[in-house]
Design an enzyme around this catalytic site. Structure first.
Site, PDB file in Angstrom:
ATOM      1  N   THR A  92       0.966   3.646   2.815  1.00  0.00           N
ATOM      2  CA  THR A  92       1.489   4.021   4.138  1.00  0.00           C
ATOM      3  C   THR A  92       2.798   3.300   4.424  1.00  0.00           C
ATOM      4  O   THR A  92       3.739   3.865   4.991  1.00  0.00           O
ATOM      5  CB  THR A  92       0.443   3.703   5.235  1.00  0.00           C
ATOM      6  OG1 THR A  92      -0.809   4.283   4.875  1.00  0.00           O
ATOM      7  CG2 THR A  92       0.896   4.220   6.590  1.00  0.00           C
ATOM      8  N   ASP A 142      -7.214  -0.647   5.510  1.00  0.00           N
ATOM      9  CA  ASP A 142      -8.218   0.231   4.912  1.00  0.00           C
ATOM     10  C   ASP A 142      -9.142   0.798   5.983  1.00  0.00           C
ATOM     11  O   ASP A 142      -9.635   1.921   5.868  1.00  0.00           O
ATOM     12  CB  ASP A 142      -9.043  -0.545   3.878  1.00  0.00           C
ATOM     13  CG  ASP A 142      -8.173  -0.996   2.726  1.00  0.00           C
ATOM     14  OD1 ASP A 142      -7.456  -0.162   2.157  1.00  0.00           O
ATOM     15  OD2 ASP A 142      -8.167  -2.203   2.423  1.00  0.00           O
ATOM     16  N   LYS A 191      -8.620  -5.148   5.085  1.00  0.00           N
ATOM     17  CA  LYS A 191      -7.430  -4.938   4.259  1.00  0.00           C
ATOM     18  C   LYS A 191      -7.706  -5.479   2.875  1.00  0.00           C
ATOM     19  O   LYS A 191      -8.645  -6.244   2.675  1.00  0.00           O
ATOM     20  CB  LYS A 191      -6.216  -5.657   4.874  1.00  0.00           C
ATOM     21  CG  LYS A 191      -5.641  -4.891   6.071  1.00  0.00           C
ATOM     22  CD  LYS A 191      -4.474  -5.614   6.716  1.00  0.00           C
ATOM     23  CE  LYS A 191      -3.321  -5.842   5.767  1.00  0.00           C
ATOM     24  NZ  LYS A 191      -2.876  -4.611   5.067  1.00  0.00           N
ATOM     25  N   GLY A 192      -6.859  -5.071   1.922  1.00  0.00           N
ATOM     26  CA  GLY A 192      -7.048  -5.575   0.575  1.00  0.00           C
ATOM     27  C   GLY A 192      -7.415  -4.501  -0.426  1.00  0.00           C
ATOM     28  O   GLY A 192      -7.635  -4.776  -1.595  1.00  0.00           O
ATOM     29  N   ASP A 226       2.162  -3.312   8.509  1.00  0.00           N
ATOM     30  CA  ASP A 226       1.328  -3.197   7.329  1.00  0.00           C
ATOM     31  C   ASP A 226       0.263  -2.124   7.549  1.00  0.00           C
ATOM     32  O   ASP A 226       0.036  -1.690   8.676  1.00  0.00           O
ATOM     33  CB  ASP A 226       0.655  -4.548   7.032  1.00  0.00           C
ATOM     34  CG  ASP A 226       0.224  -4.683   5.578  1.00  0.00           C
ATOM     35  OD1 ASP A 226      -0.089  -5.813   5.155  1.00  0.00           O
ATOM     36  OD2 ASP A 226       0.194  -3.644   4.864  1.00  0.00           O
ATOM     37  N   GLY A 227      -0.345  -1.702   6.464  1.00  0.00           N
ATOM     38  CA  GLY A 227      -1.411  -0.709   6.548  1.00  0.00           C
ATOM     39  C   GLY A 227      -2.763  -1.381   6.721  1.00  0.00           C
ATOM     40  O   GLY A 227      -2.846  -2.594   6.915  1.00  0.00           O
ATOM     41  N   GLY A 267       0.829  -1.208   0.000  1.00  0.00           N
ATOM     42  CA  GLY A 267       0.000   0.000   0.000  1.00  0.00           C
ATOM     43  C   GLY A 267       0.858   1.249   0.000  1.00  0.00           C
ATOM     44  O   GLY A 267       2.044   1.201  -0.336  1.00  0.00           O
ATOM     45  N   LYS A 272      -8.741   5.982   8.802  1.00  0.00           N
ATOM     46  CA  LYS A 272      -8.997   4.535   8.950  1.00  0.00           C
ATOM     47  C   LYS A 272      -9.525   4.215  10.347  1.00  0.00           C
ATOM     48  O   LYS A 272      -9.863   3.072  10.622  1.00  0.00           O
ATOM     49  CB  LYS A 272      -7.754   3.725   8.683  1.00  0.00           C
ATOM     50  CG  LYS A 272      -6.872   3.932   7.450  1.00  0.00           C
ATOM     51  CD  LYS A 272      -7.382   4.605   6.285  1.00  0.00           C
ATOM     52  CE  LYS A 272      -6.494   4.631   5.037  1.00  0.00           C
ATOM     53  NZ  LYS A 272      -5.472   3.679   4.836  1.00  0.00           N
ATOM     54  N   GLU A 313      -0.586 -10.679   2.520  1.00  0.00           N
ATOM     55  CA  GLU A 313      -0.497  -9.870   3.742  1.00  0.00           C
ATOM     56  C   GLU A 313      -0.957 -10.675   4.950  1.00  0.00           C
ATOM     57  O   GLU A 313      -0.334 -10.647   6.003  1.00  0.00           O
ATOM     58  CB  GLU A 313      -1.358  -8.611   3.602  1.00  0.00           C
ATOM     59  CG  GLU A 313      -0.794  -7.588   2.630  1.00  0.00           C
ATOM     60  CD  GLU A 313      -1.741  -6.442   2.378  1.00  0.00           C
ATOM     61  OE1 GLU A 313      -2.965  -6.630   2.540  1.00  0.00           O
ATOM     62  OE2 GLU A 313      -1.261  -5.354   2.030  1.00  0.00           O
TER      63      GLU A 313
HETATM   64  O1  DER Z   1      -4.315  -3.402   0.515  1.00  0.00           O
HETATM   65  C1  DER Z   1      -3.929  -3.391   1.687  1.00  0.00           C
HETATM   66  O2  DER Z   1      -4.215  -4.249   2.540  1.00  0.00           O
HETATM   67  C2  DER Z   1      -3.137  -2.211   2.130  1.00  0.00           C
HETATM   68  O3  DER Z   1      -2.347  -2.505   3.240  1.00  0.00           O
HETATM   69  C3  DER Z   1      -4.149  -1.142   2.453  1.00  0.00           C
HETATM   70  O4  DER Z   1      -5.098  -1.693   3.296  1.00  0.00           O
HETATM   71  C4  DER Z   1      -3.537   0.066   3.076  1.00  0.00           C
HETATM   72  O5  DER Z   1      -3.208   0.843   2.014  1.00  0.00           O
HETATM   73  P1  DER Z   1      -2.869   2.377   2.238  1.00  0.00           P
HETATM   74  O6  DER Z   1      -1.720   2.388   3.238  1.00  0.00           O
HETATM   75  O7  DER Z   1      -2.444   2.835   0.879  1.00  0.00           O
HETATM   76  O8  DER Z   1      -4.097   3.036   2.751  1.00  0.00           O
END
Ligand code: DER
Length: 232
Positions: A32, A88, A98-99, A85-86, A30, A125, A107
């Site tokens: 972030t 949504d 996520k996704g 990880d990031g 993603g 978020k 992930e």
């Molecule tokens: O696709 C994902 O799971 C990414 O981690 C997403 O959820 C976070 O993306 P972003 O950091 O661009 O908002």
């Protein structure tokens, strides 16, 4: 401050609090996470850290290589010290959607292999319940041949509708790093996410859902006022 600055604040706080020498680190996907990899690479150089990175996507693999970080995989390192990880969206129980970037399967695998799964996100978020701010639904990775019956099964059993994710820079559907399709399930109301996650995974043809239930240990939110809020 702007969302991008908030992402950076969350990313730097998480890397500074959870990365130390001699670690195997899962790198998310993603936008972030890009700030987190920037900070990780800076610390590795400055502090001469011995860090090995396991990617969650082709994107994460490129980030690792572009930053000169040491690339590895789950064959060599099936157990990770930490994954960052990031997300949504995050609800009050730290359940994640996520996704949004289409990498949810890898992930979730990497997050599941990590002793500590740390999430980084901007204030947009930070929700009480899923669906308050994130309106694109729950991503579900499916085997291409099954996307219609799976879409119908989800709608029939849980309501809403599960829509095939179409590509923007390619004709036809989005194809994941695993050569699968993605359905975005636009759910209509809050659910028992633990039960729904299990039930959707049982539908023949479903590879993975973007519901991360009981996986996130800690979430760092970059806030609009420039502070960092930590939920755990
Ligand atoms: O696709 C994902 O799971 C990414 O981690 C997403 O959820 C976070 O993306 P972003 O950091 O661009 O908002």
């Amino acid at each position: 401050i702007m969302a991008e600055e908030a992402k950076k604040l969350a990313a730097y706080a998480a890397v500074d609090n959870h990365i130390q020498n001699n670690q195997v680190v899962g790198v998310g996907s993603g936008s972030t996470i890009v700030y987190a990899v920037d900070r990780l690479a800076e610390r590795v150089r400055q502090e001469k850290l011995n860090i090995v990175c396991v990617p969650t996507s082709f994107q994460a693999r490129q980030l690792i290589l572009q930053h000169g970080l040491s690339l590895s995989d789950l064959d060599r390192h099936p157990e990770l010290d930490v994954a960052i990880d990031g997300a949504d969206e995050v609800d009050s129980a730290l359940t994640l959607i996520k996704g949004g970037g289409g990498c949810l399967t890898q992930e979730k695998i990497v997050a599941g292999c990590a002793k500590h799964f740390i999430v980084i996100a901007d204030y947009r978020k930070d929700s009480k319940s899923l669906g308050q701010q994130w309106k694109k639904g729950v991503p579900v990775e499916v085997i291409p041949m099954a996307y219609v019956p799976v879409s119908r099964a989800i709608a029939r059993r849980f309501g809403g509708e599960a829509v095939l994710r179409m590509a923007v820079s390619k004709a036809g559907p989005v194809v994941t790093d695993n050569s699968n399709f993605i359905l975005d399930w636009k759910f209509e109301h809050a659910q028992n996410w633990k039960e729904v996650n299990t039930a959707i995974k049982m539908i023949p043809g479903v590879v993975e859902t973007g519901l991360f239930v009981g996986m996130a240990e800690k979430v760092y939110f970059g806030m609009e006022d420039g502070s960092v809020k930590v939920r755990d």
